[in-house]
Write a protein that holds these residues in place. Structure first.
Motif, PDB file in Angstrom:
ATOM      1  N   THR A 159       0.709  -1.023  -0.204  1.00 34.44           N
ATOM      2  CA  THR A 159       0.097   0.133  -0.067  1.00 34.44           C
ATOM      3  C   THR A 159       1.036   1.045  -0.017  1.00 34.44           C
ATOM      4  OG1 THR A 159      -1.846  -1.030   1.096  1.00 34.44           O
ATOM      5  CG2 THR A 159      -1.478   1.288   1.367  1.00 34.44           C
ATOM      6  N   TYR A 194       1.365   4.381  -3.070  1.00 31.96           N
ATOM      7  CA  TYR A 194       1.199   5.756  -2.666  1.00 31.96           C
ATOM      8  C   TYR A 194       2.410   6.484  -3.095  1.00 31.96           C
ATOM      9  CZ  TYR A 194      -3.012   5.058   0.200  1.00 31.96           C
ATOM     10  OH  TYR A 194      -4.205   4.677   0.794  1.00 31.96           O
ATOM     11  N   ALA A 250      -7.224   4.316  -0.645  1.00 28.17           N
ATOM     12  CA  ALA A 250      -7.486   5.146   0.673  1.00 28.17           C
ATOM     13  C   ALA A 250      -8.670   4.673   1.396  1.00 28.17           C
ATOM     14  CB  ALA A 250      -7.233   6.367   0.680  1.00 28.17           C
ATOM     15  N   THR A 303      -4.769  -3.915   2.681  1.00 24.84           N
ATOM     16  CA  THR A 303      -4.133  -2.825   2.958  1.00 24.84           C
ATOM     17  C   THR A 303      -3.501  -2.394   4.408  1.00 24.84           C
ATOM     18  OG1 THR A 303      -6.155  -1.502   4.066  1.00 24.84           O
ATOM     19  CG2 THR A 303      -6.140  -1.716   1.721  1.00 24.84           C
ATOM     20  N   TRP A 313      -8.325   6.054   8.197  1.00 31.51           N
ATOM     21  CA  TRP A 313      -7.757   6.928   7.373  1.00 31.51           C
ATOM     22  C   TRP A 313      -6.511   7.721   7.369  1.00 31.51           C
ATOM     23  CZ3 TRP A 313      -7.788  11.980   8.392  1.00 31.51           C
ATOM     24  CH2 TRP A 313      -8.690  12.382   9.515  1.00 31.51           C
ATOM     25  N   HIS A 342      -3.230   6.598   6.233  1.00 23.17           N
ATOM     26  CA  HIS A 342      -3.311   6.808   4.623  1.00 23.17           C
ATOM     27  C   HIS A 342      -2.820   8.232   4.234  1.00 23.17           C
ATOM     28  CE1 HIS A 342      -4.652   2.656   3.666  1.00 23.17           C
ATOM     29  NE2 HIS A 342      -5.132   2.743   4.869  1.00 23.17           N
ATOM     30  N   ILE A 343      -3.696   9.155   4.906  1.00 26.46           N
ATOM     31  CA  ILE A 343      -3.271  10.547   4.428  1.00 26.46           C
ATOM     32  C   ILE A 343      -1.751  10.916   4.878  1.00 26.46           C
ATOM     33  CG2 ILE A 343      -3.918  12.951   4.883  1.00 26.46           C
ATOM     34  CD1 ILE A 343      -6.153  11.506   3.538  1.00 26.46           C
TER      35      ILE A 343
END
Length: 305
Positions: A103, A107, A146, A156, A171, A174-175
């Motif tokens: 994951t 990104y 995401a 993930t 979340w 992920h951000i």
């Protein structure tokens, strides 16, 4: 063998160098995860910066490249080192206590497209409709990944042995991971803006200033105990092999082929990351990650056309 390939099969040698570079970058995610198991996420990231700065300072001294000179270049080095290297490298291990290696690699694979968009914003570089379409397709892949991560989709998530006990929203890591990739992309813009200088000089100088972030982070979040030899080994892999030697190999490949050719390593880093994380950590890859990767890959290919 290398000399023979260089004389008789130069394209094969370039391909081998490209695959080695991609494997180094993929190992960067794994080394961050394994170092975290031993010494904690923030300490693992901070020590990576510290060890990389020591190694590249040695390289800059031995090769005669030295450090940058003048107030302007040191300001560029400080911005590049603290914002675009120390911050991403320090927070990456923390994100890998929530996100799988694959994951995070997906990104980071979008960094070339992010550089393209940031070049348009800060440098006024023209961007064709096709390249905007590539950005949109790659962004769709990130959004899909995401959203799946925010729902707690198993593929993930980091391996169970890495996960922290916390109540933070799913979340958030992920951000943070996406933003760390954006900071690295900003480094590409700074490279375009700054006066021409030896890559070894600017990288060594930047990592030296990056210690202004890494050392306080290490002092605030030190390892719980004396790091084991295994933990220090994985930090050294991340700092010396991935960051230090990776930078040198990247520079050699850019001189040998081109920056565009070299950047294609990002196409295969997620695949290698998923493979070695599956072997070393037992992480899984499912349809969401595969679809997201294909969207990102499609966006990258579109943006290159």
């Amino acid at each position: 063998m290398i000399r023979w390939l260089d004389r008789n099969q130069p394209a094969v040698l370039s391909l081998v160098m490209l695959l080695i570079l991609a494997t180094m970058y993929a190992t960067g995610f794994l080394s961050a995860s394994l170092a975290t198991l031993e010494i904690g996420p923030v300490a693992a990231g901070a020590l990576r910066v510290i060890f990389a700065s020591i190694f590249l300072l040695f390289v800059a001294t031995v090769t005669g490249a030295g450090l940058v000179r003048g107030g302007l270049m040191w300001r560029y080095a400080a911005a590049y080192g603290m914002l675009c290297m120390a911050v991403p490298f320090t927070v990456l291990p923390w994100t890998l206590t929530y996100l799988s290696n694959a994951t995070a690699a997906i990104y980071y694979a979008v960094i070339p497209v992010e550089v393209l968009v940031l070049s348009r914003i800060f440098l006024g570089t023209p961007v064709s409709r096709r390249k905007w379409a590539g950005f949109a397709v790659a962004s769709a892949g990130l959004i899909l990944l995401a959203l799946a991560g925010a729902r707690g989709t198993a593929e993930t998530m980091a391996a169970p042995q890495l996960r922290l006990e916390t109540d933070i929203p799913l979340w958030l890591p992920h951000i943070v991971c996406v933003m760390s990739a954006v900071f690295i992309a900003i480094g590409g813009i700074l490279f375009q803006m700054m006066p021409k200088v030896s890559p070894v000089s600017i990288t060594a100088s930047a990592l030296l200033t990056g210690n202004l972030i890494a050392v306080p982070a290490l002092m605030l979040f030190p390892p719980a105990g004396m790091p084991s030899a295994k933990g220090l080994l994985w930090v050294l892999v991340g700092g010396v092999i991935v960051t230090g030697c990776g930078m040198i190999l990247r520079g050699m490949l850019i001189r040998r082929e081109s920056a565009i050719y070299t950047s294609t390593n990002g196409y295969v880093v997620p695949i290698i990351s998923a493979l070695i994380a599956f072997i070393a950590l037992g992480e899984t890859v499912g349809p969401v990650a595969i679809i997201s990767y294909l969207l990102v890959l499609g966006g990258l290919l579109l943006s290159r056309s």
